[in-house]
Scaffold this motif. Structure first.
Motif, PDB file in Angstrom:
ATOM      1  N   CYS A 190     -13.399  -7.521  -6.004  1.00 41.57           N
ATOM      2  CA  CYS A 190     -14.332  -6.947  -5.026  1.00 41.57           C
ATOM      3  C   CYS A 190     -13.619  -6.702  -3.702  1.00 41.57           C
ATOM      4  N   ALA A 191     -13.668  -5.456  -3.239  1.00 39.38           N
ATOM      5  CA  ALA A 191     -13.103  -5.118  -1.932  1.00 39.38           C
ATOM      6  C   ALA A 191     -14.057  -5.568  -0.831  1.00 39.38           C
ATOM      7  N   GLU A 192     -13.505  -6.183   0.203  1.00 37.58           N
ATOM      8  CA  GLU A 192     -14.295  -6.572   1.373  1.00 37.58           C
ATOM      9  C   GLU A 192     -13.655  -5.889   2.575  1.00 37.58           C
ATOM     10  N   THR A 193     -14.352  -4.880   3.091  1.00 39.38           N
ATOM     11  CA  THR A 193     -13.749  -3.981   4.082  1.00 39.38           C
ATOM     12  C   THR A 193     -13.386  -4.692   5.374  1.00 39.38           C
ATOM     13  N   ILE A 194     -14.249  -5.555   5.872  1.00 40.95           N
ATOM     14  CA  ILE A 194     -13.979  -6.230   7.139  1.00 40.95           C
ATOM     15  C   ILE A 194     -12.764  -7.148   7.035  1.00 40.95           C
ATOM     16  N   ASP A 195     -12.631  -7.836   5.899  1.00 35.59           N
ATOM     17  CA  ASP A 195     -11.504  -8.744   5.698  1.00 35.59           C
ATOM     18  C   ASP A 195     -10.199  -8.024   5.366  1.00 35.59           C
ATOM     19  N   CYS A 196     -10.250  -6.707   5.097  1.00 37.19           N
ATOM     20  CA  CYS A 196      -9.071  -5.953   4.636  1.00 37.19           C
ATOM     21  C   CYS A 196      -8.480  -6.624   3.401  1.00 37.19           C
ATOM     22  N   VAL A 204       0.839  -1.200   0.000  1.00 33.66           N
ATOM     23  CA  VAL A 204       0.000   0.000   0.000  1.00 33.66           C
ATOM     24  C   VAL A 204       0.874   1.250   0.000  1.00 33.66           C
ATOM     25  N   GLU A 205       0.581   2.144  -0.938  1.00 33.84           N
ATOM     26  CA  GLU A 205       1.256   3.438  -0.978  1.00 33.84           C
ATOM     27  C   GLU A 205       0.207   4.535  -0.870  1.00 33.84           C
ATOM     28  N   LYS A 206       0.332   5.389   0.133  1.00 32.76           N
ATOM     29  CA  LYS A 206      -0.579   6.523   0.272  1.00 32.76           C
ATOM     30  C   LYS A 206      -0.236   7.546  -0.799  1.00 32.76           C
ATOM     31  N   LYS A 242      -4.669  -4.400   8.995  1.00 33.13           N
ATOM     32  CA  LYS A 242      -5.508  -3.459   9.742  1.00 33.13           C
ATOM     33  C   LYS A 242      -4.792  -2.135   9.998  1.00 33.13           C
ATOM     34  N   ASN A 243      -3.489  -2.092   9.760  1.00 33.80           N
ATOM     35  CA  ASN A 243      -2.742  -0.841   9.910  1.00 33.80           C
ATOM     36  C   ASN A 243      -2.779   0.013   8.655  1.00 33.80           C
TER      37      ASN A 243
END
Length: 256
Positions: free
Chosen positions: A201-207, A42-44, A227-228
Motif C-alpha cells: 500500500c502506497a502512503e503518499t504523505i509518508d513517501c 526511483v527511475e522516471k 520528498k525529492n
C-alpha cells in the motif's frame, strides 16, 4: 450531486453494517520507523499520455493508467516507452483507483463515492456500487466527501484503500458488500499491489510503500522514497517490478 443528507444516511448505514472506520491506524510513527527497509531506486520511465495519472493496473500486454482529469480517461500503454495502445473515455469523476477482473475495469469514481464496473473496450459503465467508509479526508483542506483511492483485484475480490476511514476494505465486486477491513498505514493511502500473499500500500504523505499482512494490516516492511522523488499515487507490480504514478507531475516511474 449527492446531498449532505444522502451522504450522512449512507455513511450511517455503512457504520451500522459493521464496516465503519477504525479509530486508529495500523502502526504508529515509531513502529513504521523501525520497519525493515527494502532498498529501491526511483527511475522516471516516461510521462503519462494524460495530465494527472492517479492509479495504475498492470496487464500482460501493457500498463493501464487512470487519468484524474474529469471525466476520466483510461490509457493502456507499453511498458517500454509509454506509447499508447488503447484509450477509452469513462464516466468516472476524479477517479483515484483502477483494477481489472472478470473481464471488466473497476474504477473508483472518488467524488461520486462509487466504484464503477466499466467495459474495457468502450468505457461504458456496466454497473456501480456505493463505497464503504467514504467521508471527509483527513489531509489537506477538504471541502467535500471523498471516496476510494487504490483498487486491486485479488482472487475474485477487490481490495480498496479508503483514506477517509483509514481502512483498506475487501469488497465483493458484483454487490459492493464489504467482506472485512484492515487498518491502513496512514491517512493518505493510495495505490495497492499484491505480491505472494502480501498487500502493498502506497502512503503518499509518508513517501513510502508498506508491505502489509492482509489478515490484520500489520506492516512488515517498507520501501522508502524521498520528498525529492515524484509523489507516489498509483501503484502496480509486474514481473517483480513496482510501477507508480504521480498525478501532480505526470511521471510514471519504476522502482529498481
Amino acid at each position: 450531486m449527492q446531498s449532505t443528507n444522502e451522504f450522512s444516511r449512507r455513511h450511517f448505514l455503512a457504520t451500522a453494517s459493521g464496516v465503519a472506520a477504525a479509530c486508529c491506524w495500523g502502526a504508529s510513527v515509531e513502529e513504521k520507523e523501525k520497519l525493515p527497509v527494502i532498498p529501491k531506486r526511483v527511475e522516471k520511465a516516461f510521462r503519462s499520455p494524460g495530465k494527472a495519472p492517479n492509479d495504475l493496473q498492470d496487464a500482460p500486454d501493457g500498463l493501464w493508467i487512470l487519468d484524474q482529469i474529469d471525466p476520466n480517461k483510461v490509457f493502456k500503454v507499453r511498458y517500454s516507452d509509454g506509447s499508447v495502445i488503447q484509450e477509452i473515455q469513462t464516466e468516472s469523476i476524479h477517479g483515484s483507483g483502477i483494477t481489472y477482473g472478470n473481464g471488466a475495469l473497476w474504477i473508483a469514481s472518488t467524488w461520486t463515492l462509487k466504484t464503477l464496473k466499466v467495459d474495457p473496450k468502450t468505457g461504458k459503465t456496466l454497473a456501480s456500487f456505493d463505497e464503504p467508509g467514504a467521508g471527509m479526508p483527513k489531509f489537506g483542506k477538504p471541502t467535500r466527501p471523498s471516496g476510494a483511492h487504490g483498487l486491486k483485484w485479488v482472487d475474485g475480490k477487490i481490495w480498496m484503500a479508503m483514506p477517509p476511514s483509514g481502512q483498506i476494505y475487501l469488497i465483493e465486486p458484483e454487490t459492493g458488500a464489504a467482506v472485512r477491513s484492515i487498518p491502513g498505514p496512514g491517512i493518505r493511502t493510495h495505490g495497492l499491489a499484491w505480491d505472494n500473499g502480501y498487500l502493498w500500500c502506497a502512503e503518499t504523505i509518508d513517501c513510502a510503500i508498506y508491505k502489509l499482512n492482509p489478515e490484520d494490516g500489520k506492516p512488515v516492511a517498507k520501501i522508502q522514497l524521498t520528498k525529492n522523488d515524484p509523489e507516489i499515487h498509483g501503484l502496480a507490480l509486474r514481473d517483480g517490478v513496482f510501477w507508480y504514478s504521480d498525478a501532480s507531475s505526470g511521471w510514471i516511474c519504476r522502482l529498481i
